[in-house]
Design an enzyme around this catalytic site. Structure first.
Site, mmCIF file in Angstrom:
data_model
loop_
_atom_site.group_PDB
_atom_site.id
_atom_site.type_symbol
_atom_site.label_atom_id
_atom_site.label_comp_id
_atom_site.label_asym_id
_atom_site.label_seq_id
_atom_site.Cartn_x
_atom_site.Cartn_y
_atom_site.Cartn_z
ATOM 1 C CB SER A 1 -0.866 0.057 1.187
ATOM 2 O OG SER A 1 -1.443 1.207 1.428
ATOM 3 C CE1 TYR B 1 -4.209 -2.510 4.845
ATOM 4 C CE2 TYR B 1 -3.127 -0.260 4.423
ATOM 5 C CZ TYR B 1 -3.464 -1.226 4.005
ATOM 6 O OH TYR B 1 -3.721 -1.545 2.680
#
Length: 274
Positions: free
Chosen positions: A152, A165
């Site tokens: 990401s 995350y």
């Protein structure tokens, strides 16, 4: 013209690729693109079996074989057995794309340990164990291989409300670099792809036309399409990337370049809330 008694050359085996979390979004786009590039595909799903079956149909439409299996990365280390089972079904594994993931939008002070562990298991420990299984098989095959980790933009920059995350994706980015160093002698390349905002079920935009969705804070002015991520993964999974390893490929419309600009142009404190 060869003599009629001469043995015909053995055809090269069809490459096999496993794409985790391929029931929708980026995973589906990657699976279909790799099938179009001539690979048989292993597809994993966690909660959406129907979505995985749809991906399989799209793979078969390209004339390639598809094998579907459930993968629950909260059930470690047993979950990694799925990689071996799919590799057996395909006959080999040449490419692994660690795409399955999860996240949270919870302030740091409100996070419980169970949530933190779940995100770390799915987004970091799971890819670690799946990559071990795939790499061992690639080494045994003796023909190298490709591992692509879907991280990401938060592999590189933080986001409020996404502590586990970001920790997992940042860790997966560094894991990618260590794997690249250690597996290079076996002809296995390892890279990460770091998407920005992509129109998928995870962002609630699966059916949106991303080219008509304005994003003034992104230089290209819109979210990305899952197929744009898949195109980069396909390059990293193919022959043309044979001298590329240990790199992180941002597919973000320029989002990561906006740090100072975003900081100087925000007009409220709304960013402080998840």
């Amino acid at each position: 013209m060869p003599h009629p008694d001469a043995a015909s050359p053995t055809p090269a085996p069809t490459p096999g690729a496993v794409v985790t979390g391929a029931d929708s979004g980026i995973g589906r786009a990657v699976a279909v693109r790799l099938a179009a590039d001539g690979m048989d595909i292993g597809i994993t799903w966690h909660t959406d079996e129907a979505g995985a079956r749809q991906t399989a149909e799209e793979v078969r439409a390209h004339g390639r074989r598809a094998h579907v299996a459930r993968l629950d990365l909260t059930d470690l280390p047993r979950a990694a057995d799925v990689i071996d089972r799919i590799a057996e079904d395909l006959g080999r594994i040449d490419v692994l794309v660690n795409n399955a993931g999860t996240g949270t939008a919870t302030p740091f002070l409100d996070l419980g340990l169970a949530t933190v562990r779940e995100v770390l298991d799915v987004d970091l420990v799971g890819p670690f164990l799946c990559s071990q299984r795939a790499a061992r098989r690639m080494i045994a095959q003796g023909e190298g291989g490709r591992i692509v980790n879907i991280t990401s933009v938060h592999e590189h920059q933080p986001r409020v409300g996404a502590a586990p995350y970001c920790a997992a994706k940042g860790g997966l980015g560094l894991l990618t670099q260590v794997m690249a160093l250690e597996l290079a002698e076996h002809g296995i390349t390892v890279n990460s792809v770091a998407p920005g905002e992509i129109g998928t079920p995870m962002t609630g935009q699966e059916d949106n036309d991303v080219r008509r969705t304005p994003r003034p804070g992104v230089p290209l002015g819109r979210p990305g399409d899952a197929r744009e991520v898949a195109a980069v993964v396909a390059f990293l999974a193919g022959r043309d990337s044979s001298y590329v390893t240990g790199a992180s490929w941002a597919v973000d419309g320029g989002m990561l370049r906006m740090g100072p600009m975003a900081g100087s142009h925000l007009e409220s404190d709304a960013w402080r809330r998840p």
